[in-house]
Every structure is written in C-alpha cells, then in structure tokens.
Design an enzyme around this catalytic site. Structure first.
Site, short mmCIF file in Angstrom:
data_model
loop_
_atom_site.label_atom_id
_atom_site.label_comp_id
_atom_site.label_asym_id
_atom_site.label_seq_id
_atom_site.Cartn_x
_atom_site.Cartn_y
_atom_site.Cartn_z
CD1 TRP A 251 -34.23 -2.56 76.45
CD2 TRP A 251 -32.76 -3.06 74.88
NE1 TRP A 251 -33.06 -1.94 76.55
CE2 TRP A 251 -32.20 -2.18 75.53
CE3 TRP A 251 -32.32 -3.67 73.88
CZ2 TRP A 251 -30.97 -1.83 75.35
CZ3 TRP A 251 -30.88 -3.55 73.35
CH2 TRP A 251 -30.21 -2.44 74.13
CD GLU B 103 -44.93 -8.74 77.03
OE1 GLU B 103 -45.46 -7.40 77.24
OE2 GLU B 103 -43.97 -8.96 76.73
CD GLU C 39 -45.04 -9.01 84.20
OE1 GLU C 39 -44.79 -8.27 83.23
OE2 GLU C 39 -44.97 -10.31 84.27
N GLY D 88 -51.31 -1.38 79.55
CA GLY D 88 -52.11 -1.42 78.22
C GLY D 88 -53.31 -1.34 78.09
N GLY E 156 -40.41 -1.64 80.94
CA GLY E 156 -40.66 -1.87 79.57
C GLY E 156 -40.76 -0.73 78.62
N GLY E 157 -41.73 -0.09 78.17
CA GLY E 157 -41.43 0.86 77.25
C GLY E 157 -40.70 1.87 77.22
#
Length: 252
Positions: A10, A99, A169, A175, A236-237
C-alpha cells in the site's frame, strides 16, 4: 513446488478506515486460493494490528510490514524493529524496495543487517532488487542485480535462504512511460534463479519464490504469471483498488 504469492504494497496511502474497507472488500470477494498460493497485505505501520485482526481467520492471507530498521533496539526515534513486528504477528517484511534505496539511501550492507534481524525474529523478508533506467540502457542490469544479491543475501546459508522471497523491480519501467515486457521480466527472473543456483545449488534455486514488482495490473498479470520463473507479484497502485487486486490474484 515453490510458493506463489501476490503481495499488496500500500506504500504511504489510505486512512485506517479506507484500509479496513479495502481489506473487507477483498475478503468479501471470496478468493479461492489454490494450494501453495498466498496473498500478502502490507499496510502502513499504524494499521498492522488492525489488519492482522481482519485477516486472522482467512487461511492463505498473511501480513507484511513495509520495512524494519537495521538495529535490534535503541535510541532510533521513529524507527520500527523486527522484534516489534514479530510481537504483533507480522509474517513478512518488505526490504530494499527501490523507493527505500532511492529516497532513504539504503545500502546493500544495511539491507543485509535488516535481513538478518528479520530472520532472527521469524519474519520472512521480501527482498527487492532491480535496476534503474541508466543501467538498463547500458545493458549492465545483470551485473547490477548480481551485486545487490551478493551483498545483501549471499552471506546466508542455504537453510536461511529458504525463508527469503525475492521481488524484482524494473525501476526503469515504473512511472516512466516505458513498459517492461513479459519476456524482459522472465529473462531477469531466470537470471536471478540461475545466480541463486550458482551459489546455493539447483534445488535451492528451484524452490525460491521470485515476484515481479513492475506495475502489474489486471490487464497484464495473466501474461506475467504465465512466465516460467515469475511466481507472482509485488503490487503497488493496483493493490489499492479491491476489484483490481482480486483480479490480479485470480490471474494465477
């Protein structure tokens, strides 16, 4: 047979009320998980106890934290230890997410310490690795990912490795408007498995779960999960929308 996992990360999203509703909607979908398949939910730290309560009676659904600190305890205001996570029943912890590496400068050496503390507390690490755009453009992604694996995982023995999940990843495809193909995902997953085989042997490599963490969604999940070395996804999203997440889970 190695475990298949779809994990929901999340990140720093949702209020507690919205998080509870999301989990309740996922549970209400009546997911039928095949043997060896698992759903993992990784909410923000403040929600862990509540989400644990919601999923406790649902076999095949586990709880993950999004991080832990690299020290056992001490004067580290704002940090959360692996022992704390163990005390509230966390099953997995995501470590080395791109991240965390980019925004918080987490090093491979620091991640090795986190891995050890998680394992010492009976928590399974989901160890993230992957290359940024400039590395992919230079076609040195294999060397880059190799270094991440070697410096954070290769101090472990074969018994400890059985409790590790790896998530690849392709940072360059998240993005950026670029897209990683299923074949590119498969190629890197196969490379990671081969790298593990070199160090720990073929049997250990074949038993290792490797997830894809590159913007999987309902429209591409089936193709990705059909790849021989892709054992699920770190989502993720799409994990923030119950219908999307359940569709991904059902893509196995």
């Amino acid at each position: 047979m190695r475990k298949k996992i779809v994990a929901a990360n999340w990140k720093m999203n949702l209020t507690l009320d919205k998080g509870e509703q999301l989990v309740n909607d996922i549970l209400a979908a009546g997911l039928k998980l095949a043997e060896g398949h698992e759903v993992v939910i990784a909410p923000p730290f403040p929600y862990l106890v509540k989400i644990k309560q919601l999923i406790r009676n649902y076999p095949g659904i586990s709880l993950a934290a999004q991080n832990c600190y690299s020290e056992k305890s001490g004067a580290y205001t704002g940090e959360v230890s692996a022992e704390m996570l163990q005390s509230i029943g966390v099953d997995y912890v995501i470590l080395g997410h791109s991240e965390r590496r980019e925004y918080f400068a987490e090093s491979n050496a620091q991640l090795a310490k986190k891995i050890d503390l998680a394992l010492a507390n009976g928590i399974k690490p989901i160890f993230c690795c992957g290359e940024p755009l400039e590395i992919r453009q230079a076609e040195t992604q294999n060397d880059y990912v190799s270094k991440q694996l070697e410096e954070s995982l290769f101090h472990l023995d074969a018994a400890a490795l059985k409790n590790i999940v790896i998530a690849y990843e392709p940072i360059w495809a998240i993005g950026t408007g670029l897209t990683a193909s299923a074949q590119q995902a498969q190629d890197m997953h196969a490379f990671i498995r081969a790298k593990i085989a070199e160090k720990y042997g073929r049997e250990a490599a074949l038993g290792l779960t490797i997830l894809y963490g590159g913007s999987a969604k309902p429209s591409n999940a089936k193709e990705l999960f059909a790849c021989a070395d892709v054992d699920g996804g770190l989502i993720g999203g799409a994990s923030l929308v119950a219908a999307d997440f359940t569709a991904i889970v059902q893509s196995f």
